[in-house]
Design a protein around this motif. Structure first.
Motif, PDB file in Angstrom:
ATOM      1  N   GLU A  87      41.239   3.099  63.284  1.00 30.01           N
ATOM      2  CA  GLU A  87      42.008   2.182  64.230  1.00 30.01           C
ATOM      3  C   GLU A  87      41.543   0.915  64.170  1.00 30.01           C
ATOM      4  N   ASN A  88      40.640   0.645  63.171  1.00 33.05           N
ATOM      5  CA  ASN A  88      40.169  -0.890  62.866  1.00 33.05           C
ATOM      6  C   ASN A  88      39.499  -1.348  64.404  1.00 33.05           C
ATOM      7  N   THR A  89      38.626  -0.688  64.884  1.00 31.92           N
ATOM      8  CA  THR A  89      38.046  -1.006  66.239  1.00 31.92           C
ATOM      9  C   THR A  89      36.522  -0.835  66.219  1.00 31.92           C
ATOM     10  N   PHE A  90      36.055  -0.626  65.210  1.00 36.26           N
ATOM     11  CA  PHE A  90      34.491  -0.028  65.407  1.00 36.26           C
ATOM     12  C   PHE A  90      34.012  -1.144  65.158  1.00 36.26           C
ATOM     13  N   ASP A  91      32.800  -1.396  65.899  1.00 39.80           N
ATOM     14  CA  ASP A  91      32.060  -2.681  66.073  1.00 39.80           C
ATOM     15  C   ASP A  91      30.321  -2.373  65.807  1.00 39.80           C
ATOM     16  N   VAL A 109      34.489   1.836  56.710  1.00 39.14           N
ATOM     17  CA  VAL A 109      35.731   1.869  55.743  1.00 39.14           C
ATOM     18  C   VAL A 109      36.968   1.966  56.610  1.00 39.14           C
ATOM     19  N   ASN A 110      37.848   1.045  56.470  1.00 36.35           N
ATOM     20  CA  ASN A 110      39.300   1.097  57.383  1.00 36.35           C
ATOM     21  C   ASN A 110      40.209   1.850  56.093  1.00 36.35           C
ATOM     22  N   PRO A 111      40.438   2.927  56.200  1.00 36.85           N
ATOM     23  CA  PRO A 111      41.609   3.286  55.336  1.00 36.85           C
ATOM     24  C   PRO A 111      42.939   3.192  55.695  1.00 36.85           C
ATOM     25  N   GLU A 112      43.664   2.778  54.588  1.00 38.09           N
ATOM     26  CA  GLU A 112      44.994   2.512  54.998  1.00 38.09           C
ATOM     27  C   GLU A 112      46.111   3.621  54.661  1.00 38.09           C
ATOM     28  N   SER A 113      45.443   4.720  54.141  1.00 40.95           N
ATOM     29  CA  SER A 113      46.422   5.887  53.838  1.00 40.95           C
ATOM     30  C   SER A 113      45.525   7.031  54.326  1.00 40.95           C
ATOM     31  N   PHE A 114      46.350   8.145  54.347  1.00 44.78           N
ATOM     32  CA  PHE A 114      45.754   9.514  54.608  1.00 44.78           C
ATOM     33  C   PHE A 114      44.858   9.914  53.329  1.00 44.78           C
ATOM     34  N   SER A 115      45.206   9.565  52.021  1.00 46.60           N
ATOM     35  CA  SER A 115      44.635   9.957  50.661  1.00 46.60           C
ATOM     36  C   SER A 115      43.411   8.932  50.542  1.00 46.60           C
TER      37      SER A 115
END
Length: 133
Positions: A87-91, A109-115
């Motif tokens: 969710e790109n929310t970790f601080d 890591v902010n993954p953009e896909s499930f894979s």
């Protein structure tokens, strides 16, 4: 209906790894406390080390608090902290303030896909010998 049930059981018995009995010993070498006695009891002593764990639920239900407790427990084991933040929310600063965790010990890591979630996880697991959260 019974045939369907038997078919499902047959498939599950051949494809699911059983752990924790005499024939299939558990490979869990440590557990991390969630900070909640009841939740730790439900999890047989805490979150199993060496596993991928997911916490999900409605907002304000304690997911972040549990995560912070787990991070603190991992630093006590001198382990590494690896966050897949979908969710790109970790601080990292919040983790330092809430749990006293050194932000330099946290890889986010902010993954953009499930894979990419699996690719990043496998990459981290293949290079570390320390306990990892």
């Amino acid at each position: 209906m019974r045939d369907l049930s038997e078919s499902i059981n047959s498939v599950l018995q051949s494809s699911v790894a059983r752990r924790g009995d005499a024939d299939h010993p558990s490979d869990v070498h440590y557990r991390l406390s969630t900070g909640s006695i009841l939740l730790d009891l439900a999890l047989s002593g805490g979150v199993a080390g060496g596993r991928i764990s997911e916490f999900f639920g409605a907002p304000s239900t304690g997911k972040s608090t549990i995560s912070m407790k787990l991070m603190k427990a991992m630093t006590n084991l001198k382990g590494e902290i690896f966050i897949l933040d979908t969710e790109n929310t970790f601080d990292k600063i919040r983790a330092q303030e809430m749990a006293g965790v050194d932000p330099k010990l946290i890889t986010v890591v902010n993954p953009e896909s499930f894979s990419q979630i699996f690719e990043e996880s496998l990459a981290v697991l293949s290079v570390t010998k320390k306990p990892i959260l």
